[in-house]
Each structure stands twice: as C-alpha cells, then as structure tokens.
Design a protein around this motif. Structure first.
Motif, short mmCIF file in Angstrom:
data_model
loop_
_atom_site.label_atom_id
_atom_site.label_comp_id
_atom_site.label_asym_id
_atom_site.label_seq_id
_atom_site.Cartn_x
_atom_site.Cartn_y
_atom_site.Cartn_z
N HIS A 88 7.18 -0.88 0.61
CA HIS A 88 6.71 -0.87 2.08
C HIS A 88 6.61 -1.49 3.45
O HIS A 88 6.62 -1.55 4.09
N ASN A 89 6.73 -2.63 2.09
CA ASN A 89 6.83 -3.89 3.56
C ASN A 89 7.52 -4.14 4.96
O ASN A 89 8.30 -3.35 4.68
N ASN A 90 7.14 -4.56 6.23
CA ASN A 90 8.07 -5.35 6.92
C ASN A 90 7.68 -6.19 7.35
O ASN A 90 7.06 -7.30 6.62
N GLU A 91 8.36 -6.39 8.54
CA GLU A 91 8.48 -8.21 9.24
C GLU A 91 6.28 -8.28 9.27
O GLU A 91 5.83 -9.74 9.60
N GLU A 92 6.51 -7.06 10.18
CA GLU A 92 4.21 -8.04 10.19
C GLU A 92 3.72 -7.09 8.95
O GLU A 92 2.47 -7.55 9.31
N THR A 93 3.82 -6.96 7.60
CA THR A 93 3.28 -7.24 6.87
C THR A 93 3.03 -8.13 5.66
O THR A 93 2.09 -8.76 4.89
N VAL A 94 4.17 -8.50 5.86
CA VAL A 94 4.38 -9.76 4.61
C VAL A 94 3.93 -10.97 4.26
O VAL A 94 3.17 -10.71 3.32
N LYS A 95 3.24 -11.56 5.63
CA LYS A 95 2.41 -12.78 5.32
C LYS A 95 1.50 -12.58 4.36
O LYS A 95 1.32 -13.20 3.40
N SER A 96 1.07 -11.48 5.15
CA SER A 96 -1.00 -11.25 4.80
C SER A 96 -0.63 -10.17 3.21
O SER A 96 -1.21 -11.15 2.22
N VAL A 97 0.49 -9.77 2.43
CA VAL A 97 0.34 -9.24 1.43
C VAL A 97 0.99 -10.56 0.75
O VAL A 97 0.28 -10.74 -0.39
N LEU A 98 1.87 -12.00 0.57
CA LEU A 98 1.90 -12.98 0.35
C LEU A 98 1.12 -13.91 0.07
O LEU A 98 0.38 -14.21 -1.06
N ASP A 99 0.03 -14.20 0.71
CA ASP A 99 -1.03 -15.18 0.86
C ASP A 99 -1.54 -14.43 0.34
O ASP A 99 -2.96 -15.28 -0.26
N GLN A 100 -2.40 -13.06 -0.38
CA GLN A 100 -3.83 -12.74 -0.60
C GLN A 100 -2.63 -12.50 -2.22
O GLN A 100 -3.66 -11.68 -3.23
N GLY A 101 -1.46 -12.84 -2.19
CA GLY A 101 -1.71 -12.84 -4.57
C GLY A 101 -0.64 -12.21 -4.65
O GLY A 101 -0.09 -11.37 -6.04
N PHE A 102 -0.35 -10.79 -4.07
CA PHE A 102 0.24 -9.31 -4.04
C PHE A 102 2.02 -9.88 -4.58
O PHE A 102 2.16 -10.81 -3.81
N TYR A 103 2.62 -8.95 -4.52
CA TYR A 103 3.71 -8.55 -4.81
C TYR A 103 4.32 -7.74 -3.80
O TYR A 103 3.38 -7.04 -3.55
N ALA A 104 5.31 -8.10 -3.24
CA ALA A 104 5.45 -7.55 -1.92
C ALA A 104 7.26 -6.52 -2.25
O ALA A 104 7.80 -7.61 -1.89
#
Ligand SMILES: [Zn+2]
Length: 339
Positions: free
Chosen positions: A206-222
């Motif tokens: 349940h990502n959105n524009e606000e969360t996606v960058k941090s999720v990807l940067d930390q190596g998680f699946y988004a």
C-alpha cells in the motif's frame, strides 16, 4: 472507499482529472484486453474469499494465472480462536480449490492482522496456531501484518510475527496504515530491520508517492494497491514506474469485501502500454517481481501455472463443488485459456 459511485459514472475508479484522462479511462475500462493480449499476470494481494466465481472467471479471462490471498480481517472482529482456525484452513483448502476450478494458481500468506492484534487475549491464542499453518503447502509468507492504528499491541504482535518469519525463513507482507502512512511505513521498516530481517524478504504494501522512495532506497520490495476512485489510481501508478523504473515494484488489486476491482492489474498494464511503458517493465511490475519476492518461500514453482492449470470441474473438495445442481462440469485438460 468510494462515497458516491454516481459521481464517477465511467467507474473509474482509477481516474479523476482531465477529459483526455477520462477518455483513456473509458478505453481501458471497456477494452483493456486489446492491450494485454498474451500478457500473464500475478496478483500478490487479493482476498478472493470475499469475491464471486464471476470474478474468478474474469481474472482467468484477463490473463491472471496466479494469486496470493493474504489473511486479513473480515470487516468485523472475530470473537474466538475457532474463527481464525477455520479461516486459515479455508485459505489453504476450499478457497485454493475454488481458484483451481477456474485455472488460477492460489497461494496465501498467513498472519494475525493489525486490527485484531488489538484483542490481546485472542491474539495470544492466534500466535500459538500460526506456526502450524505457516508450514502448510502453498503458504508463501507471513501476512498481512503491520500497523493499523499504530498501537502498542499492534507493535507487539508485528514484532512477534517478524520473529516467526525469520525463524521459518518466510517472506513478510506488510500492510501499511492508511492514516499517518508515512510515519507508519517508516516505523514498519525500522522495526523489520531491527529484528534482522533482510529487506529483500519484506514486501511493504500500500505504498504511495510519499513512501516509495524510502522503501526502495532501503532495499525493500514496494507494492502498490490500485484502489478504485481515490488513493492510488493507475494513472498515478504509471507515473511512479516512469520515475522509479520497475525494480522491486509490484502492483496488486487488494480486492476484498469493499468496493474494489479485481481486474486492477490487467487494467493498469493496459494503461502502462498506452502510456509507452516498455513490455519488460510492465511484465516486472505485474508479474515477475511478485513471483520473485514470494518464491523466496520455496513454495512457488512457476511451471505449475505458467502454461495454465488443467481445469477439471468434476473434482470435489471434501465432497463439495463449485457447480450447482444440473450444471455440467467443464474439463479443459491442457488448455491455457478458459472460456
Ligand atoms: Zn489486504
């Protein structure tokens, strides 16, 4: 959730905005299949228990070959352990059978959802039965777990289930809260890291524009849920793939007992095609990344579904069938497409 469907007569769910967008919406809504010929889809988050056989047929017709059904709440709280037990048993039993009758491979994730984690007495009992169900065939992860109201009890059982996932070497499917999303998402990731989970074993949903960058940067699946009417529409999803590419990003429908669209993935794929996203990027976000992330459970063999399941509606599950009196069972051996 949609408040008034009449305001959006074209459904869509997925679009608000310019008249050009509305026209595209109409095209995708009615004719998405023209753009998705030959594509296969994997929906890693859909609650089929709440859906009809018509939905199964529509998914199969649209090229959805495999799905994951996360355990979640029923729309009202369960009152005892037996309800959890029967629900988990149905996810690995009857529901999987029902799906197979339409040629779709059904997997599930098992977990104590965040809302019901707040009933601590019951949560303790549920924790005791989770290891049993997590070992069952076709269970591809612990999920969906995480935060709803971000209470202390939710955190306690989120942590306990992360430990369980780590012990059993299973991927985790993390539900992020709709309220205070940014904070809840960051907290979910920080806690997973604190418990020593490898980010590639965790799908943040349940990502959105606000969360996606941090999720990807930390190596998680988004993962992104394409919600009807608001929140994360598929126009916005196209923009996200344009900006961030297709690595570790996946889309899902999260269709359930609320207003939702089980065809969200094929429709999003059609829109991506119209908007010039490459076929390989579309394949990654609508199929491959879901497969790769949950196949880490060791429970998914792509050969089981890539060429379609054999449909044999003469089969029964504990004596029960999807057919009703007088209906002839369909038997399509070696058939990829269901008609
Ligand atoms: Zn869900």
């Amino acid at each position: 959730m949609c408040q008034n469907p009449n305001e959006h007569p074209l459904n869509p769910s997925h679009f608000e905005g310019s008249s050009e967008e509305k026209q595209t919406a109409q095209e995708v809504e009615g004719g998405f299949a023209a753009y998705t010929q030959g594509m296969k889809f994997f929906d890693p988050h859909v609650h089929m228990t709440s859906r009809t056989t018509d939905d199964y047929q529509a998914l199969a017709d649209a090229g959805v070959v495999a799905i994951i059904e996360p355990a979640f709440w029923l729309g009202q709280p369960r009152t005892g352990l037996a309800s959890f037990k029967d629900y988990f048993a149905s996810l690995v039993g009857w529901e999987r059978f029902r799906s197979s009758q339409f040629g779709i491979k059904h997997y599930c994730t098992i977990g104590l959802n965040s809302r019901e984690a707040n009933n601590e007495a019951l949560a303790e009992e549920v924790m005791d039965i989770l290891p049993l169900f997590l070992q069952k065939e076709g269970v591809v992860g612990v999920g969906e777990i995480g935060f709803d109201d971000q209470t202390a009890a939710e955190e306690k059982y989120y942590r306990a289930q992360l430990e369980l996932a780590k012990e059993m070497n299973l991927p985790v499917q993390v539900h992020t809260p709709h309220r205070d999303k940014k904070k809840g998402t960051e907290r979910s990731m920080a806690i997973a890291l604190e418990h020593g989970l490898a980010p590639h074993m965790v799908v943040i949903d349940h990502n959105n524009e606000e969360t996606v960058k941090s999720v990807l940067d930390q190596g998680f699946y988004a993962a992104f849920t394409i919600y009807p009417f608001t929140k994360m529409g598929n126009e916005r999803m196209v923009e996200i793939v344009k900006q961030y590419g297709s690595e570790r990003i996946m889309v899902n429908s999260a269709a359930d007992w609320g207003i939702s669209d089980p065809l969200a993935i094929p429709k999003t794929a059609a829109l991506m095609k119209i908007k010039g996203i490459s076929d390989s990027d579309i394949q990654k976000v609508t199929y491959q990344n879901a497969l790769d992330s949950f196949a880490q459970s060791g429970q998914i063999n792509e050969a089981d579904f890539i060429h379609g399941l054999e449909i044999d509606q003469s089969l029964k599950f504990n004596g029960n069938t999807v057919l009703r009196g007088g209906q002839a069972p369909r038997v399509d051996k070696n058939s990829i497409f269901i008609r």
